[in-house]
Design an enzyme around this catalytic site. Structure first.
Site, PDB file in Angstrom:
ATOM      1  N   LYS A 111       2.867  12.193  -0.954  1.00  0.00           N
ATOM      2  CA  LYS A 111       1.988  11.097  -0.553  1.00  0.00           C
ATOM      3  C   LYS A 111       1.223  11.478   0.701  1.00  0.00           C
ATOM      4  CE  LYS A 111       1.718   6.326   0.863  1.00  0.00           C
ATOM      5  NZ  LYS A 111       2.298   4.997   0.865  1.00  0.00           N
TER       6      LYS A 111
ATOM      7  N   ARG B 142      -4.861  -1.869   2.038  1.00  0.00           N
ATOM      8  CA  ARG B 142      -4.437  -2.438   3.332  1.00  0.00           C
ATOM      9  C   ARG B 142      -5.028  -3.841   3.479  1.00  0.00           C
ATOM     10  NH1 ARG B 142      -4.235   2.865   6.476  1.00  0.00           N
ATOM     11  NH2 ARG B 142      -2.622   3.912   5.254  1.00  0.00           N
TER      12      ARG B 142
ATOM     13  N   LYS C 191      -1.149   6.790   9.915  1.00  0.00           N
ATOM     14  CA  LYS C 191       0.171   7.128   9.382  1.00  0.00           C
ATOM     15  C   LYS C 191       0.390   8.641   9.287  1.00  0.00           C
ATOM     16  CE  LYS C 191       0.578   2.725   6.906  1.00  0.00           C
ATOM     17  NZ  LYS C 191       1.014   2.029   5.664  1.00  0.00           N
TER      18      LYS C 191
ATOM     19  N   GLU D 194       8.242  18.799  -0.522  1.00  0.00           N
ATOM     20  CA  GLU D 194       8.617  17.381  -0.581  1.00  0.00           C
ATOM     21  C   GLU D 194       9.230  17.059  -1.946  1.00  0.00           C
ATOM     22  OE1 GLU D 194       8.683  14.871   1.383  1.00  0.00           O
ATOM     23  OE2 GLU D 194       7.374  15.283   3.080  1.00  0.00           O
TER      24      GLU D 194
ATOM     25  N   LYS E 160       0.174  10.874  -4.858  1.00  0.00           N
ATOM     26  CA  LYS E 160      -0.667   9.757  -4.437  1.00  0.00           C
ATOM     27  C   LYS E 160      -1.508  10.146  -3.236  1.00  0.00           C
ATOM     28  CE  LYS E 160      -0.189   5.166  -2.580  1.00  0.00           C
ATOM     29  NZ  LYS E 160       0.637   4.359  -1.756  1.00  0.00           N
TER      30      LYS E 160
ATOM     31  N   SER F  61      -6.135   2.151  -4.583  1.00  0.00           N
ATOM     32  CA  SER F  61      -7.162   1.123  -4.403  1.00  0.00           C
ATOM     33  C   SER F  61      -8.553   1.703  -4.135  1.00  0.00           C
ATOM     34  CB  SER F  61      -6.743   0.209  -3.256  1.00  0.00           C
ATOM     35  OG  SER F  61      -6.508   0.969  -2.077  1.00  0.00           O
TER      36      SER F  61
ATOM     37  N   TYR G 265      -4.859  -0.141 -11.222  1.00  0.00           N
ATOM     38  CA  TYR G 265      -5.195  -1.558 -11.099  1.00  0.00           C
ATOM     39  C   TYR G 265      -5.847  -2.099 -12.366  1.00  0.00           C
ATOM     40  CZ  TYR G 265      -3.881  -1.209  -6.247  1.00  0.00           C
ATOM     41  OH  TYR G 265      -3.148  -1.029  -5.099  1.00  0.00           O
TER      42      TYR G 265
END
Ligand code: PBG
Length: 336
Positions: free
Chosen positions: A204, A214, A227, A243, A258, A284, A323
């Site tokens: 990610k 957000r 982040k 990871e 992602k 998104s 979505y």
């Protein structure tokens, strides 16, 4: 003997032969998208919270619990096997430690119970991270400007158990703390949930493409800083494999990459490197790009959006969180 050149060159070889009609294109297609490869992303809201609009996400509304139940019914009817739920919590309910995440009666838990009661066969994926519940918008505990790793993992373990208790089949840690997959696996097992799955957001990135999300969960205005101390640097690829490898060792049942489209190289690398189902999240901002471009007249939204799903499959994604999963089931049936 012939003077024909049979070395695989033109004109003996004409690659357009297998493209000349739909029937042959169907037969030689190397990948397919089906409704059963899709997961519908759902943003939940309290009954008295606004359903929308969400920045740059025309066509997407936040769902009340009742509306989420209706979505689950529609998903089941068109063959979309699962929903991934994300909560828009009211700003008054957020605090420094994200304590709302541990409440067994929070929005996620209530939605899961209602959906499982009405549509027990639908799979439910619950996001594990503190950002919808913290007043600083981070996925973990913040102290003196630092996101604390191990202290956060302890909370995520409790959050995962709360989600499992509420009926989520899959917990999906999206927080990127180190060591959380193994810790969550142990916590679930200890609580008697050894059959619940873990879908790790293993690869990610710290991505601008989460911008509309957000806004959707109401953390845009509150997020302090960014982040980048826990999510991956978009310039890196080998690190993503590390990871993924650690999460597989810690017990992840499925791995996620992602964002999706700008990171398809990672989908392919992870798919080739591990014998584990791979999910891709069409986030998104990707939805926003397609929607805004279509609104500007660049292309037909449905056709372009379906093409994007084909690309995920070609890259090796076993499942895609989107979505527009439920809508896409209709486009697939119409063979857009
Ligand atoms: C946070 C989380 C994010 C998304 C899912 N879970 C955003 C972030 O990490 O800031 C993004 C989803 C999207 O953009 O559609 N735990």
């Amino acid at each position: 003997m012939t003077d024909r050149d049979f070395s695989g060159r033109f004109p003996t070889t004409r690659l357009r032969r297998t493209r000349q009609a739909q029937w042959i294109r169907q037969l030689v297609a190397e990948s397919h998208i089906n409704p059963q490869d899709l997961v519908q992303a759902v943003i939940l809201r309290e009954d008295d919270a606004p359903s929308g609009p969400i920045t740059a996400m025309d066509g997407i509304l936040r769902s009340s619990v009742d509306e989420a139940v209706e979505m689950a019914k529609r998903a089941a009817a068109v063959g979309v096997p699962a929903l991934a739920l994300f909560p828009y919590t009211s700003v008054e309910d957020r605090d420094a430690t994200g304590s709302g995440a541990l409440s067994s009666d929070n929005l996620m838990a209530r939605a899961a119970r209602a959906i499982k009661k009405a549509v027990p066969e639908i799979g439910l994926i619950g996001d594990v991270a503190l950002d919808p519940y913290t007043d600083h918008g981070h996925d973990g505990l913040l102290r003196d400007g630092v996101i604390l790793n191990d202290e956060t993992v302890a909370l995520l373990c409790q959050q995962a158990v709360v989600l499992a208790e509420a009926g989520f089949d899959v917990v999906a840690p999206s927080d990127m703390m180190d060591g959380r997959i193994g810790a969550i696996r142990m916590a679930l097992d200890k609580a008697g949930y050894q059959d619940r799955l873990i879908l790790s957001y293993a690869v990610k990135y710290a991505s601008r493409f989460y911008g509309p999300y957000r806004d959707a969960i109401g953390s845009r205005g509150v997020l302090q800083g960014d982040k980048r101390t826990y999510q991956m640097d978009p310039r890196n690829s080998a690190e993503g494999l590390r990871e993924a490898a650690m999460d597989v060792q810690e017990g992840a049942d499925m791995l996620m990459v992602k964002p999706g489209l700008p990171y398809l190289d990672l989908v392919r690398r992870v798919k080739d490197a591990f014998a584990v189902p791979v999910a891709a999240f069409q986030v998104s901002g990707e939805y926003a790009m397609l929607r805004c471009a279509a609104e500007a007249g660049a292309f037909d939204f449905e056709a372009a959006a379906l093409e994007a799903l084909h690309c995920f499959r070609r890259a090796g994604a076993d499942m895609i969180i989107s979505y527009y999963a439920i809508d896409a089931a209709g486009w697939i049936a119409r063979d857009l």
